[in-house]
Write a protein that holds these residues in place. Structure first.
Motif, PDB file in Angstrom:
ATOM      1  N   GLU A 195     -12.289   4.923   9.842  1.00  0.00           N
ATOM      2  CA  GLU A 195     -12.109   3.507   9.571  1.00  0.00           C
ATOM      3  C   GLU A 195     -12.561   3.255   8.146  1.00  0.00           C
ATOM      4  O   GLU A 195     -13.596   3.747   7.727  1.00  0.00           O
ATOM      5  CB  GLU A 195     -12.935   2.658  10.531  1.00  0.00           C
ATOM      6  CG  GLU A 195     -12.414   2.658  11.937  1.00  0.00           C
ATOM      7  CD  GLU A 195     -13.171   1.700  12.826  1.00  0.00           C
ATOM      8  OE1 GLU A 195     -14.049   0.962  12.330  1.00  0.00           O
ATOM      9  OE2 GLU A 195     -12.892   1.703  14.029  1.00  0.00           O
ATOM     10  N   SER A 196     -11.763   2.496   7.422  1.00  0.00           N
ATOM     11  CA  SER A 196     -12.114   2.214   6.029  1.00  0.00           C
ATOM     12  C   SER A 196     -12.556   0.766   5.890  1.00  0.00           C
ATOM     13  O   SER A 196     -12.073  -0.116   6.580  1.00  0.00           O
ATOM     14  CB  SER A 196     -10.925   2.488   5.118  1.00  0.00           C
ATOM     15  OG  SER A 196      -9.830   1.687   5.496  1.00  0.00           O
ATOM     16  N   TYR A 197     -13.487   0.558   4.986  1.00  0.00           N
ATOM     17  CA  TYR A 197     -14.022  -0.765   4.709  1.00  0.00           C
ATOM     18  C   TYR A 197     -14.003  -0.993   3.208  1.00  0.00           C
ATOM     19  O   TYR A 197     -14.197  -0.074   2.435  1.00  0.00           O
ATOM     20  CB  TYR A 197     -15.480  -0.875   5.188  1.00  0.00           C
ATOM     21  CG  TYR A 197     -15.630  -0.665   6.664  1.00  0.00           C
ATOM     22  CD1 TYR A 197     -15.486  -1.711   7.546  1.00  0.00           C
ATOM     23  CD2 TYR A 197     -15.932   0.597   7.174  1.00  0.00           C
ATOM     24  CE1 TYR A 197     -15.634  -1.518   8.901  1.00  0.00           C
ATOM     25  CE2 TYR A 197     -16.070   0.798   8.532  1.00  0.00           C
ATOM     26  CZ  TYR A 197     -15.925  -0.269   9.394  1.00  0.00           C
ATOM     27  OH  TYR A 197     -16.059  -0.069  10.744  1.00  0.00           O
ATOM     28  N   GLY A 198     -13.795  -2.212   2.805  1.00  0.00           N
ATOM     29  CA  GLY A 198     -13.958  -2.557   1.406  1.00  0.00           C
ATOM     30  C   GLY A 198     -12.691  -2.618   0.584  1.00  0.00           C
ATOM     31  O   GLY A 198     -12.711  -3.108  -0.529  1.00  0.00           O
ATOM     32  N   GLY A 199     -11.584  -2.135   1.087  1.00  0.00           N
ATOM     33  CA  GLY A 199     -10.347  -2.206   0.327  1.00  0.00           C
ATOM     34  C   GLY A 199      -9.799  -3.616   0.335  1.00  0.00           C
ATOM     35  O   GLY A 199     -10.061  -4.404   1.230  1.00  0.00           O
ATOM     36  N   SER A 200      -9.024  -3.950  -0.700  1.00  0.00           N
ATOM     37  CA  SER A 200      -8.468  -5.301  -0.739  1.00  0.00           C
ATOM     38  C   SER A 200      -7.150  -5.328  -1.505  1.00  0.00           C
ATOM     39  O   SER A 200      -6.836  -4.432  -2.279  1.00  0.00           O
ATOM     40  CB  SER A 200      -9.453  -6.273  -1.392  1.00  0.00           C
ATOM     41  OG  SER A 200      -9.641  -5.936  -2.751  1.00  0.00           O
ATOM     42  N   PHE A 201      -6.426  -6.376  -1.281  1.00  0.00           N
ATOM     43  CA  PHE A 201      -5.177  -6.649  -1.975  1.00  0.00           C
ATOM     44  C   PHE A 201      -5.191  -8.136  -2.305  1.00  0.00           C
ATOM     45  O   PHE A 201      -5.469  -8.965  -1.437  1.00  0.00           O
ATOM     46  CB  PHE A 201      -3.985  -6.320  -1.071  1.00  0.00           C
ATOM     47  CG  PHE A 201      -2.659  -6.668  -1.677  1.00  0.00           C
ATOM     48  CD1 PHE A 201      -2.075  -5.817  -2.595  1.00  0.00           C
ATOM     49  CD2 PHE A 201      -2.014  -7.836  -1.348  1.00  0.00           C
ATOM     50  CE1 PHE A 201      -0.858  -6.131  -3.168  1.00  0.00           C
ATOM     51  CE2 PHE A 201      -0.789  -8.164  -1.919  1.00  0.00           C
ATOM     52  CZ  PHE A 201      -0.210  -7.305  -2.830  1.00  0.00           C
ATOM     53  N   SER A 202      -4.917  -8.478  -3.536  1.00  0.00           N
ATOM     54  CA  SER A 202      -4.953  -9.899  -3.895  1.00  0.00           C
ATOM     55  C   SER A 202      -3.866 -10.209  -4.913  1.00  0.00           C
ATOM     56  O   SER A 202      -3.406  -9.343  -5.644  1.00  0.00           O
ATOM     57  CB  SER A 202      -6.333 -10.274  -4.453  1.00  0.00           C
ATOM     58  OG  SER A 202      -6.639  -9.480  -5.579  1.00  0.00           O
ATOM     59  N   VAL A 203      -3.479 -11.469  -4.900  1.00  0.00           N
ATOM     60  CA  VAL A 203      -2.471 -11.960  -5.831  1.00  0.00           C
ATOM     61  C   VAL A 203      -3.041 -13.207  -6.488  1.00  0.00           C
ATOM     62  O   VAL A 203      -3.615 -14.060  -5.824  1.00  0.00           O
ATOM     63  CB  VAL A 203      -1.163 -12.306  -5.090  1.00  0.00           C
ATOM     64  CG1 VAL A 203      -0.144 -12.911  -6.038  1.00  0.00           C
ATOM     65  CG2 VAL A 203      -0.592 -11.092  -4.394  1.00  0.00           C
ATOM     66  N   GLY A 204      -2.899 -13.286  -7.793  1.00  0.00           N
ATOM     67  CA  GLY A 204      -3.371 -14.469  -8.505  1.00  0.00           C
ATOM     68  C   GLY A 204      -2.277 -15.016  -9.409  1.00  0.00           C
ATOM     69  O   GLY A 204      -1.486 -14.272  -9.977  1.00  0.00           O
TER      70      GLY A 204
END
Length: 175
Positions: free
Chosen positions: A91-100
């Motif tokens: 299980e992975s924690y801490g990854g993210s994807f964002s758009v601004g």
């Protein structure tokens, strides 16, 4: 009327969430020859686990309900073996994807996970052997996870449900 519709929908959703166990068997085997069963003897130095006792109880109940009684190992037409295989998943924690989006600029940001956790769980395996040929004739592997964090009641309920699902279509229908 709405209440009945809602109950029916929830029932169908719960049934759809049930993960069927993996099943494999020898299609040339005549399963009608197996009139009784015995468990494969444990090695002398082995310890009977609590889950093992639960599994044996449920296997015995399910097979007897199908008209296949338990007998001594020497007299058995079929030998039953079971085990709980240990499997792992990451299980992975801490990854993210964002758009601004700004006035004149847009941006996309992606970060890979920075923490991983290995989770161990058990998969119940049940196997039937023909003692005359010493060949494996039927196997089912639970696809649901027996977790270490389950309490005694939930472990017993899990094992009972999985064994029932595993033996649901035993013996296989002749083609």
């Amino acid at each position: 009327m709405f209440r009945i519709f809602a109950i029916a929908c929830l029932s169908f959703m719960a049934a759809a969430c049930t993960v069927k166990p993996a099943l494999d068997y020898n299609v040339d085997q005549d399963f009608s020859q197996f009139k009784d069963f015995a468990f494969v003897p444990m090695p002398e130095d082995a310890v009977a686990t609590i889950d093992g006792q639960r599994i044996e109880r449920e296997l015995t109940a399910q097979l007897q309900a199908k008209g296949i009684p338990a007998v001594a190992v020497e007299e058995a037409d079929m030998l039953v073996d079971y085990r709980v295989d240990i499997a792992t998943e990451l299980e992975s924690y801490g990854g993210s994807f964002s758009v601004g989006v700004g006035r004149k600029h847009g941006a996309i940001g992606v970060s890979s996970p920075d923490r991983y956790k290995e989770r161990k769980y058990g998969k119940l395996v049940v196997e039937f052997f023909d003692p005359a040929t010493n060949a494996l004739v039927w196997r089912s592997i639970s696809q649901s996870q027996l977790r270490e964090t389950m309490g005694p009641e939930s472990r017993a309920e899990f094992i009972n449900k999985q064994v029932a699902l595993m033996l649901e279509n035993y013996p296989p229908k002749a083609k």
